[in-house]
Design an enzyme around this catalytic site. Structure first.
Site, short mmCIF file in Angstrom:
data_model
loop_
_atom_site.label_atom_id
_atom_site.label_comp_id
_atom_site.label_asym_id
_atom_site.label_seq_id
_atom_site.Cartn_x
_atom_site.Cartn_y
_atom_site.Cartn_z
N THR A 82 -77.22 23.96 74.64
CA THR A 82 -77.22 24.44 73.27
C THR A 82 -77.60 25.91 73.30
O THR A 82 -78.54 26.30 73.98
CB THR A 82 -78.19 23.63 72.39
OG1 THR A 82 -78.17 24.17 71.07
CG2 THR A 82 -79.62 23.65 72.92
N GLU A 84 -79.35 18.38 70.23
CA GLU A 84 -80.56 17.60 70.52
C GLU A 84 -80.54 16.22 69.83
O GLU A 84 -81.33 15.34 70.18
CB GLU A 84 -81.80 18.36 70.05
CG GLU A 84 -82.09 19.64 70.83
CD GLU A 84 -81.35 20.86 70.28
OE1 GLU A 84 -80.31 20.70 69.59
OE2 GLU A 84 -81.82 21.99 70.52
N LYS A 90 -87.61 36.15 53.83
CA LYS A 90 -88.92 35.94 53.23
C LYS A 90 -89.19 37.12 52.30
O LYS A 90 -89.52 38.20 52.78
CB LYS A 90 -89.93 35.90 54.37
CG LYS A 90 -91.11 34.98 54.27
CD LYS A 90 -90.78 33.56 54.01
CE LYS A 90 -92.03 32.71 53.91
NZ LYS A 90 -92.84 32.76 55.11
N TRP A 115 -89.32 31.91 50.23
CA TRP A 115 -88.07 31.74 50.95
C TRP A 115 -86.86 31.99 50.06
O TRP A 115 -86.81 31.50 48.92
CB TRP A 115 -87.97 30.30 51.47
CG TRP A 115 -88.28 30.14 52.90
CD1 TRP A 115 -88.07 31.03 53.90
CD2 TRP A 115 -88.86 28.97 53.50
NE1 TRP A 115 -88.48 30.50 55.10
CE2 TRP A 115 -88.97 29.24 54.89
CE3 TRP A 115 -89.29 27.74 53.03
CZ2 TRP A 115 -89.49 28.31 55.79
CZ3 TRP A 115 -89.79 26.82 53.91
CH2 TRP A 115 -89.91 27.11 55.29
#
Lengths: 551, 551
Positions: free
Chosen positions: B179, B327, B437, B442
């Protein structure tokens, strides 16, 4: 990777489908709650089991029918680290005591009513010291027992749901069910957490059963029979609505549950569905109460073709024939025509559908002849069915004798005699122990029975071997006839000759009309007692009486 | 129980569905054979690998597109006891050398054409000493390499199929895929036999993808991307017909394969399906070439709503939105409305369908705030998505640094910033590394990008953080516009203001029109390079220039 355990089953159902319903038929009408409540109650029971000192290495026995409280123990026992042991409430006293003692159950969760009366009667013979009534009150008779006696409702009320489940391992024992042969003591079959995970996922795949969130699933097969064929675990993971028919449901109970709860998928032994058809024949309803029902999964014994056809023609319900054993965690094969059989005639499709079907994902199967040779898949060669895979056990609990006999090299010797056709459809033709060996050749008792049961006046038929001087064994048929019918043994014999398409030497030397076929505790024909009854020297056929062997 | 391995996958497909087809698009037209031949060839390659001295502990690299020979290695490598390592043919030279060396691949199976040219170019930098061309002949350039060079066809021709596969264990490494983040070296993710079993079975369940024997499955997502999302293994176990689109298929190739092979189910990243729509728009066909197609599974990045609607309205094809990571072995959630949302408005159903969806069976998920607290599922609270389950890895190959950072207590910290709504639908709003940010709050770059891409003239949009004296960071949007359009940044800004339904302080301080968005080797937006390009002191916004923080 994390281990394969039941933890994500509880997580997924309660977190993603908290509002989906779990419905039970009880003595007092229909009980319903949602997965969210179910999950909280399971976590309370996990806390209760922990406080009672139960965990890894301990067995939790259950003795009851199909309902939400039983489902709660299905999850709470293994999620607490203990092992769920479901006990057949229909067994005789001797077997119950043997099984509870052999498993060394520490605690029993018991249905009120008949099951509780049984346990009270046997209490002094059991080493169990805790009893939980799966209900709201402890009847007086139970409150006098030695040891702790309480109710599931009290356990739930007294325990806050655990926040975190204890750590679990895939290799940890999580389930247990005894299998009873017609001879010998029942044998304990144990399932690990990983096996319950793997088999439930297999049941969820369309190649096996296929369970969707949109399904309303009603497991009629008792929860003490091989985890109700894993439907409860698979339906929970899928987030399906679940309907449990409660203690000893009648055909009328089942039909009204299907109707009221819009059941789409159900499962059970053929006799249940035959009785439902009879009930529907007698009822005088304007609307079809099975309109929501899409599929009935039938297993445990062969489904009569006529029943399959009637459900399809009259109710637009598909009957899917499945096969499995306690040792294969139930579902091991399911019979559906393959995609390219779509344009086959209905008759040819039925020929496939009536077989036990295609091995489910994860399993491998082969036929082994008495010589040890692997038999071809030609629809004719007969052998014992051997099965292996991650959802097949490879030992019995404390039974080295049976282990040596029934397992070899990772394979389970099923004791079923089968043929497999060119398309891979397994067809069970006998049990090794029921096989009739005439002049060294196998005769299938099951095929003869199915042929006899195709006669409209035959209710049940069992074919067994009786001794024969020349041919060693010959088939003898016992039939139960419809009341008031004029059909007699002569006519049945002719029917079998005409309709059966069997070699002449397969035809039973005798057809006996009997009152009833004796059954074992699990509802199977007790052929051993039939053999004992009829295999009498005085009944032996004289040599040469039939042309009993192919030359 | 027996171990969970790939063995029953090969058994079931070849024994029960020997006549079902596997079709590949090749340079020379369409190649087709049946599972029976497939199985024999796999067993020959197992024999070849054994004779080449490969087995447990060895890695078998593959470097190619989607076709039957690649599928053969998918089975032959793990069934020989070795580990299949699929390498992305689109990576840069540096990454390829790093990955092959890090995995210590012993042998490489390579597609002729561009992939082979790449490997020849890099050969002296690789420690691999055996090369197998996945074709019929060894080109001259390859025959001159040091070490053994042969073809897959030669291996098959020279080796009898093995009768018995070697013993396998569930815990044995069986698969591997790297990955690549936008920073740092690619990380090796390893799958055991048991994980491949469990994830493939999960993909087969209707709760995840649902694959049936009746399906004709075409995996368009490359076989070097997380096992083509496990479609090849799941489709094989199901006995489905499989169609592989070969090297670099064009939209026209995909459409004609769907049409000719009656594909019912396919899967790939959104851009592929957008391109297919454009192709269909331009084509002047009388009949609908997608008439067999039922579903497209889309993942890798968010699917535009307009695309989903057009497939449904114009072609009667459902687009199912899925999410996953290397994953999580690909598929970790799929978005479908629940049964009780049937009577919702189409708009509301789309709101669910556009999210990443419901966690697939076996997984557990939670949102973790920066404080470490678990966030509620309210559709608003933001947190990093953590995932655990038997189909999630819990370490990287030889990367203790990353292991310490990205795994905790059995959970994978995905690096995805998400919200989960009351119904359990996960929605990825950002990557932790891409998060903007502003004044401690956020801002979702992904939501802004999706809103911009809803404009008909916007082809691509990427939103990145740039430094800001007062608010620390502020969003900046880069857009690629359709050629010849008159839309400008002003209009886009107004569009975003009007259509986006965002708090005002979310709106980008700048909208830049660019030629192209730079991409990483795996096709993701290379936001790091965009930040480097635009985050220049000269471009910093003066304090107070925008009302950038909620008071």
């Amino acid at each position: 990777m994390n281990d394969l355990t039941l933890r994500p089953f509880l997580w997924r159902s309660t977190r993603l489908f908290p509002e989906k319903r779990l419905v039970s038929r009880t003595h007092d009408g229909t009980h319903a709650y949602e997965y969210e409540t179910f999950g909280e109650r399971v976590r309370s029971i996990v806390a209760a089991l922990r406080d009672l000192g139960l965990g890894p290495g301990d067995r939790v026995g259950t003795f009851g029918w199909n309902h939400h409280r039983h489902l709660e123990t299905y999850f709470a026992a293994p999620l607490s680290g203990a092992q769920l042991h479901t006990i057949n409430v229909q067994l005789g006293d001797d077997d119950i005591v043997y099984i509870v003692e052999d498993a060394a159950d520490e605690i029993l969760f018991v249905d009120p009513g008949d099951p509780l009366e049984t346990i009270i009667r046997l209490w002094d013979d059991l080493s169990v010291d805790q009893l939980v009534v799966m209900g709201e009150t402890v009847p007086d008779a139970a409150s006098e027992l030695d040891g702790g006696v309480t109710t599931l409702e009290a356990l739930v009320a007294e325990h806050e749901p655990v926040d975190a489940l204890p750590p679990l391992e895939g290799s940890q024992p999580a389930g247990m069910c005894y299998t009873s042969g017609t001879t010998g003591r029942p044998k304990g079959v144990e399932y690990t957490q990983a096996m319950l995970y793997a088999h439930s996922m297999m049941v969820m795949t369309p190649a096996a059963i296929g369970i969707r969130e949109t399904d309303v699933v009603m497991p009629v097969v008792p929860m003490f029979h091989v985890n109700s064929w894993e439907f409860p675990y698979a339906a929970t993971m899928a987030g399906a609505t679940q309907v449990y028919p409660g203690p000893s449901p009648t055909p009328a109970d089942l039909v009204s549950l299907i109707d009221e709860e819009s059941v789409t998928l159900t499962a059970g032994v053929p006799t249940v569905w035959i009785d439902v058809l009879s009930h529907l024949d007698e009822a005088d309803e304007y609307e079809n109460p099975l309109s929501s029902l899409e599929r009935i999964v039938v297993g445990g014994s062969a489904a009569p073709a006529d029943m399959m056809r009637r459900y399809e023609d009259e109710y637009d319900v598909a009957v899917e024939h499945a096969w499995g054993m306690t040792e294969t965690m139930s579902i091991g094969s399911v019979s559906r025509p393959k995609s390219w059989m779509d344009d086959w005639s209905r008759k040819d499709r039925y020929r496939k559908r009536r077989k036990q079907g295609l091995p489910s994902p994860g399993l491998e199967m082969k036929l082994v002849a008495e010589t040890g040779e692997t038999q071809p898949w030609d629809g004719e060669s007969v052998g014992e069915l051997w099965v292996r895979g991650p959802t097949v056990v490879n030992e019995y609990h404390q039974r080295p004798d049976a282990n040596a006999e029934e397992f070899e090299d990772g394979w389970l010797k099923t004791g079923d005699v089968a043929v497999i056709d060119e398309d891979g459809y397994v067809e069970i033709v006998d049990r090794t122990k029921d096989v009739i060996k005439s002049g060294g050749e196998w005769i299938s008792s099951i095929e003869l029975e199915n042929a006899l049961m195709a006669h409209p006046d035959v209710i049940e038929a069992a074919v067994v071997a009786v001794s024969h001087e020349r041919w060693q064994e010959r088939p003898l048929a016992c039939v139960v006839l419809d009341e008031g019918t004029e059909t007699d043994r002569e006519e049945l014999y002719t029917f079998l000759e005409r309709e059966g398409e069997f070699p002449e030497w397969w035809l039973p030397d005798e057809v006996r009309v009997v009152e009833a076929i004796p059954k074992t505790a699990t509802g199977k024909f007790d052929k051993l007692s039939l053999r004992e009854r009829f295999d009498d020297p005085r009944l032996r056929f004289a040599p040469g009486e039939s042309d009993a062997k192919p030359e």
